[in-house]
Design a protein around this motif. Sequence first.
Motif, short mmCIF file in Angstrom:
data_model
loop_
_atom_site.label_atom_id
_atom_site.label_comp_id
_atom_site.label_asym_id
_atom_site.label_seq_id
_atom_site.Cartn_x
_atom_site.Cartn_y
_atom_site.Cartn_z
N SER A 77 0.81 -1.22 0.00
CA SER A 77 0.00 0.00 0.00
C SER A 77 0.84 1.26 0.00
O SER A 77 0.31 2.36 0.11
CB SER A 77 -0.94 0.01 1.21
N VAL A 78 2.16 1.11 -0.08
CA VAL A 78 3.06 2.26 -0.16
C VAL A 78 3.85 2.14 -1.46
O VAL A 78 4.74 1.29 -1.60
CB VAL A 78 4.03 2.31 1.05
N ILE A 79 3.52 2.95 -2.44
CA ILE A 79 4.13 2.87 -3.77
C ILE A 79 5.20 3.95 -3.92
O ILE A 79 4.91 5.15 -3.78
CB ILE A 79 3.07 3.05 -4.87
N THR A 80 6.43 3.53 -4.20
CA THR A 80 7.52 4.47 -4.40
C THR A 80 8.27 4.23 -5.71
O THR A 80 9.11 5.05 -6.09
CB THR A 80 8.53 4.39 -3.23
N ASP A 81 7.99 3.13 -6.37
CA ASP A 81 8.66 2.82 -7.63
C ASP A 81 8.29 3.85 -8.70
O ASP A 81 7.12 4.19 -8.89
CB ASP A 81 8.26 1.43 -8.11
N GLU A 82 9.29 4.36 -9.41
CA GLU A 82 9.06 5.45 -10.38
C GLU A 82 8.10 5.04 -11.49
O GLU A 82 7.23 5.81 -11.89
CB GLU A 82 10.39 5.91 -10.97
N ASP A 83 8.26 3.83 -12.01
CA ASP A 83 7.38 3.38 -13.08
C ASP A 83 5.94 3.23 -12.59
O ASP A 83 4.99 3.59 -13.30
CB ASP A 83 7.88 2.06 -13.66
N ASP A 84 5.77 2.71 -11.38
CA ASP A 84 4.42 2.55 -10.83
C ASP A 84 3.78 3.90 -10.52
O ASP A 84 2.56 4.06 -10.63
CB ASP A 84 4.46 1.70 -9.55
N LEU A 85 4.59 4.87 -10.15
CA LEU A 85 4.07 6.20 -9.82
C LEU A 85 3.61 6.98 -11.05
O LEU A 85 2.79 7.88 -10.97
CB LEU A 85 5.14 7.02 -9.09
N SER A 86 4.16 6.62 -12.20
CA SER A 86 3.90 7.38 -13.42
C SER A 86 2.42 7.53 -13.72
O SER A 86 1.95 8.63 -14.05
CB SER A 86 4.59 6.71 -14.61
N SER A 87 1.65 6.47 -13.59
CA SER A 87 0.23 6.53 -13.93
C SER A 87 -0.54 7.42 -12.97
O SER A 87 -1.61 7.94 -13.31
CB SER A 87 -0.37 5.12 -13.93
N TYR A 88 -0.03 7.62 -11.76
CA TYR A 88 -0.69 8.50 -10.80
C TYR A 88 -0.34 9.96 -11.04
O TYR A 88 -1.09 10.86 -10.65
CB TYR A 88 -0.30 8.11 -9.37
N ASN A 89 0.81 10.22 -11.63
CA ASN A 89 1.29 11.59 -11.79
C ASN A 89 0.85 12.26 -13.10
O ASN A 89 0.93 13.47 -13.22
CB ASN A 89 2.82 11.63 -11.70
N VAL A 90 0.42 11.47 -14.07
CA VAL A 90 -0.02 12.03 -15.36
C VAL A 90 -1.51 11.79 -15.51
O VAL A 90 -1.98 10.67 -15.39
CB VAL A 90 0.75 11.38 -16.53
N ASP A 91 -2.26 12.86 -15.79
CA ASP A 91 -3.70 12.72 -15.91
C ASP A 91 -4.06 12.01 -17.21
O ASP A 91 -3.24 11.86 -18.11
CB ASP A 91 -4.38 14.10 -15.86
N TRP A 92 -5.31 11.58 -17.32
CA TRP A 92 -5.73 10.72 -18.43
C TRP A 92 -5.69 11.46 -19.77
O TRP A 92 -5.59 10.83 -20.82
CB TRP A 92 -7.13 10.17 -18.18
N MET A 93 -5.73 12.79 -19.75
CA MET A 93 -5.61 13.55 -21.00
C MET A 93 -4.16 13.82 -21.37
O MET A 93 -3.89 14.42 -22.40
CB MET A 93 -6.36 14.88 -20.87
N ARG A 94 -3.24 13.40 -20.47
CA ARG A 94 -1.81 13.64 -20.66
C ARG A 94 -1.52 15.13 -20.81
O ARG A 94 -0.72 15.56 -21.62
CB ARG A 94 -1.28 12.86 -21.87
N LYS A 95 -2.20 15.90 -19.98
CA LYS A 95 -2.05 17.35 -20.00
C LYS A 95 -1.26 17.84 -18.79
O LYS A 95 -0.51 18.80 -18.89
CB LYS A 95 -3.44 18.00 -20.02
N TYR A 96 -1.42 17.18 -17.66
CA TYR A 96 -0.76 17.59 -16.43
C TYR A 96 0.13 16.47 -15.91
O TYR A 96 -0.21 15.30 -16.00
CB TYR A 96 -1.79 17.96 -15.37
N ARG A 97 1.26 16.86 -15.33
CA ARG A 97 2.17 15.89 -14.74
C ARG A 97 2.68 16.41 -13.40
O ARG A 97 3.30 17.48 -13.32
CB ARG A 97 3.36 15.65 -15.67
N GLY A 98 2.40 15.66 -12.37
CA GLY A 98 2.84 16.04 -11.03
C GLY A 98 4.15 15.38 -10.66
O GLY A 98 4.78 14.70 -11.48
N GLN A 99 4.56 15.55 -9.40
CA GLN A 99 5.84 15.03 -8.95
C GLN A 99 5.72 14.22 -7.66
O GLN A 99 6.64 14.19 -6.85
CB GLN A 99 6.82 16.18 -8.74
N SER A 100 4.58 13.59 -7.46
CA SER A 100 4.42 12.78 -6.26
C SER A 100 5.47 11.66 -6.23
O SER A 100 5.64 10.94 -7.20
CB SER A 100 3.02 12.16 -6.22
#
Length: 383
Positions: A77-100
Amino acid sequence: MYRSVRASLRLSGGMFHRRASAARPMLAAYGRGYTSDSSRTVAYTKDKYPGIERSTALNQLSSEDITFFKSILPPTSVITDEDDLSSYNVDWMRKYRGQSAVVLLPKTTEQVAKAPAYCNERSCHIGGNVATNAGGLRLLRYGSLHGTVLGLETVLPDGTVLDNMSTLRKDNTGYDLKQLFIGSEGTLGIITGVSMLTPKRAKSTNVALVGLESFEKVQETFHMAKDMLSEILSAFEFWDHKAAGLVRAHHGVGHKDPLTSQYPFYVLVETQGSDSEHDMAKLNGFLEKLLESSIVDDGVIKSLWSLRELIPEACSKAGAVYKYDVSIPVPKLYTLVEDMRERLAAVGLLGQQVEEVIGYGHVGDGNLHLNITATSYDSKVIY
């Protein structure tokens, strides 16, 4: 009739969906940036808006923070892997990208409460589930969440659990605190439990599609629908010819125009009731009246919801898309679309960076979806 659901709902497309397992509210903590193949083409949102600075009062995520999160949650329940985080940081329209740099997936209210409490003490910046007060396609019949939600369980930013899970239809004791959280978009707390009214599924559903020459006739059709269909009217959706064209272009012949000709505007009318024969008779009478009054020239009774529901996806397939969701008086609803076209044409963007300006939405509650499709995201279009 009500249903009480604790930590088992998520809001998607204006409708609540029960998950097969316990809900996992997402909490995202921000740290330093990272690079990922799946998000490499999307620029960081912070780079798009260089004038907006992150508050120095907020802490950076540390290894001690990660250790704490792992002490209150299972390892998965604690995700830190960069590849796994990618889907959470980019919105579905691929317009915004965060840095969580970490995503937490708590399973219980108690686990949810511990994370914000810790972050509140550390001045960390967290994200969470949002209360969008989405009305959906049938608000006209069933009303908004302000009327159907009976109670909420909410975790406040300091970790306090506010238990207001009432199941009473009427409760005049004190302040109606749940109304503060409905539509707050996660700014006041994380909703972990909901009790709400759930109407029975209608026994009879009928759908009709008509083509119209102007938005004025869309309004005439709406007024007649309220008068003639009244208690069985469940949805009244409209879209313009630009939206219809995008659906045809990006979803193939399976979604061609079902009417004999193409029209500037389309209206989908849905009825829901308990007597199919009675409901169909009312719908037929309504369509006949529209034709006799020359409000519409063509129509068909057929379930054609896909033509309306595929519009957002078609806009995204057309390229970059700017989406605006606004509520304004019905007589002015489409004026906003026309004004936007004029504005973009006046500055030389329409037909260049901007490809189309389309309008569609819920006439019943004055809700317009204004979409602008463009070749790419460009600050010139925004400003």
